[in-house]
Design an enzyme around this catalytic site. Structure first.
Site, short mmCIF file in Angstrom:
data_model
loop_
_atom_site.label_atom_id
_atom_site.label_comp_id
_atom_site.label_asym_id
_atom_site.label_seq_id
_atom_site.Cartn_x
_atom_site.Cartn_y
_atom_site.Cartn_z
N GLY A 62 -2.23 4.53 3.54
CA GLY A 62 -1.37 3.37 3.73
C GLY A 62 -1.62 2.35 2.64
N SER A 63 -1.37 1.09 2.97
CA SER A 63 -1.45 0.03 1.97
C SER A 63 -2.89 -0.31 1.63
CB SER A 63 -0.73 -1.23 2.49
OG SER A 63 -1.48 -1.84 3.52
N THR A 64 -3.07 -0.85 0.43
CA THR A 64 -4.41 -1.24 0.00
C THR A 64 -4.96 -2.37 0.86
OG1 THR A 64 -3.99 -0.52 -2.28
CG2 THR A 64 -5.70 -2.19 -1.96
N GLY A 74 -6.21 -0.93 4.00
CA GLY A 74 -7.38 -0.13 3.66
C GLY A 74 -8.64 -0.97 3.49
N GLU A 111 -6.67 6.72 1.29
CA GLU A 111 -5.65 7.02 0.26
C GLU A 111 -4.66 5.89 0.31
OE1 GLU A 111 -2.45 7.66 -1.35
OE2 GLU A 111 -2.03 9.30 0.04
N CYS A 154 3.36 6.73 -2.67
CA CYS A 154 2.21 5.99 -3.20
C CYS A 154 1.94 6.34 -4.65
CB CYS A 154 0.98 6.23 -2.33
SG CYS A 154 0.64 7.97 -2.04
N GLU A 171 2.68 -3.01 -6.25
CA GLU A 171 3.35 -1.82 -5.73
C GLU A 171 4.62 -2.25 -4.97
OE1 GLU A 171 2.12 2.29 -3.51
OE2 GLU A 171 1.44 0.43 -2.57
#
Length: 476
Positions: free
Chosen positions: A234-236, A239, A256, A290, A387
């Site tokens: 998913g999103s940083t 994360g 990831e 991604c 992103e």
């Protein structure tokens, strides 16, 4: 000349949707303990597809307990016996491929052509591949007696719902772990259909549990003390929060996360082939990828020729009904994601980049954004740094290979990159210089279950896929 295509819609009848769905815990569907539910929508029409149970902390606790009870028996099975279940699941995915493809496109908004030809075949391929590993773990390079970790808590995104499920569940089961998986709030339907496949395959109760809900459900799963392994895609930003929550615990973690991949085109690259790779790199799945090639780096001497060819190709892309087999670009997954794409695209214009989209009629209902190209982009522009996760391409130019490397690596991400050149030596040199987990040469967005995938820096850590993907689920 632009050819007109008659509509060729896939039938929704291939994937009947129930009016409501429960949580899948210990081999049975059940309502949430608190009786909460949420609606899942079709991004293409904004119609309500179904009402889905919203798991709370008590439900997550019940799912983890079921996985814990199932773990000794499942991990104690000979690898060849576990493999039989994975093979069975893979075959059932193949047998129900049309149903799963239609359901994925309905719930996610992606074109049926991609669901049918890319997502679902890869789902089956991952289960086949890891079934083959289940009885060969002593030969995988993780020691003579690698053991399963225990209960894996897995949280997956909405861009490839069933494929991300396969990336997570297949290696976990092959190595003897049991699973509690939380699908994305906007795309829960194929995960719940997969639960039906688990029952059809006679998978022992508790080996796979699926809890639906929002971020609070995912947080309850990640933070649950009975979880031994956390896997997140998913999103940083999310994360980072997960990494903080897991820090100081015994839990093993793979992340990831986001990406801002550079697709680098040299002056000796075949233009038509490169254009197809660029289009596939950024407009595949509406850019909800991604590892999307969202930064195009073109050698200055061929920039004008390549951009002219790219604009001609973009003008042929068909936008519309995801269930139409002729559709190239489907719907944006949610209103929130559409708002983010619009915000970043507007920022690109405000910062001085030149925006271009081909003439196209967008549907009046649902969430839509046209394929968009930005030129005159500076490295400091938000569209070159952040992103976007949508069908938006930022174009920069370079003169030398060294400048291409410097610009490509000028990002906090490090997930993927693409190189377009006829010179093998240049390709190999450049691949060694790029800080990216996956580097494609003269192609883009090619995935295979035998090949590891993952990134560096803010793109996360750990690898999924291939032999490397087994290690994330083994106590070695």
């Amino acid at each position: 000349m632009k050819f007109e295509y008659a509509p060729a819609p896939e039938s929704r009848a291939a994937a009947p949707v129930a009016s409501s769905y429960g949580l899948f815990i210990d081999g049975e569907f059940r309502p949430s303990a608190a009786g909460k539910a949420f609606k899942t929508l079709s991004p293409a029409t904004e119609e309500v597809l179904s009402e889905v149970a919203h798991a709370g902390a008590d439900d997550v606790d019940a799912a983890v307990a079921a996985a814990r009870r199932a773990f000794p028996r499942w991990s104690g099975l000979p690898g060849a016996e576990r493999a039989k279940y994975l093979f069975r699941i893979a075959r059932l995915v193949q047998e129900r491929a049309r149903e799963l493809a239609v359901l994925e496109s309905l719930d996610n908004g992606k074109p049926i052509r991609e669901s049918r030809d890319v997502d679902i075949p890869l789902v089956a391929a991952h289960f086949f591949y890891y079934a083959g590993w289940a009885d060969k773990l002593p030969h995988a390079g993780f020691g003579q007696n690698p053991r399963a970790l225990g209960v894996a808590g897995q949280v997956i995104p909405w861009n490839f719902p069933l494929l991300m499920l396969a990336w997570k569940i297949a290696p976990a089961l092959a190595t003897g772990n049991t699973v509690v998986l939380k699908p994305a709030e906007t795309t829960p339907l194929t995960a719940l259909r997969f639960a039906e496949i688990c029952r059809q395959a006679a998978l022992p109760p508790g080996v796979v549990n699926i809890v639906t809900g929002d971020g609070s459900t995912g947080a309850a799963l990640v933070e649950h003390p009975g979880v031994d392994k956390v896997a997140f895609t998913g999103s940083t930003a999310v994360g980072r929060g997960i990494a903080r929550a897991v820090a100081g615990t015994r839990k093993k973690l793979t992340l990831e996360l986001g990406g801002k991949a550079a697709n680098i085109v040299f002056d000796d690259a075949p233009v038509d082939q490169a254009v197809e790779g660029i289009v596939n790199g950024i407009f595949f799945n509406q850019g909800h990828v991604c590892c999307a090639g969202s930064r195009l780096l073109v050698q200055e001497s061929v920039a004008e020729e390549l951009l002219a060819a790219l604009k001609r190709r973009m003008a042929t892309l068909r936008i519309g009904d995801p269930l139409d087999k002729n559709t190239d670009i489907g719907a944006i997954n949610s209103a929130a994601q559409l708002a983010r794409i619009r915000d970043l695209a507007d920022a690109g214009t405000a910062e001085g980049a030149r925006r271009w989209s081909p003439p196209c009629d967008l549907p009046t209902e649902g969430y839509w954004f046209p394929p968009t190209l930005f030129t005159e982009v500076g490295q400091s522009h938000r569209i070159a740094r952040e992103e976007i996760f949508g069908p938006v391409l930022s174009v920069l130019t370079f003169r030398t290979p060294e400048e291409a490397v410097a610009k490509a690596n000028n990002t906090p991400y490090g997930l993927s990159a693409g190189i377009w050149t006829e010179k093998g030596s240049r390709m190999l040199w450049l691949a060694g210089q790029l800080r990216a987990g996956v580097v494609w040469s003269n192609t883009f967005n090619k995935f295979d279950p035998t090949s590891p995938f993952g990134g560096y820096q803010e793109s996360g850590y750990g690898r999924e896929g291939g032999r490397h993907g087994l290690g994330a689920y083994l106590d070695v």
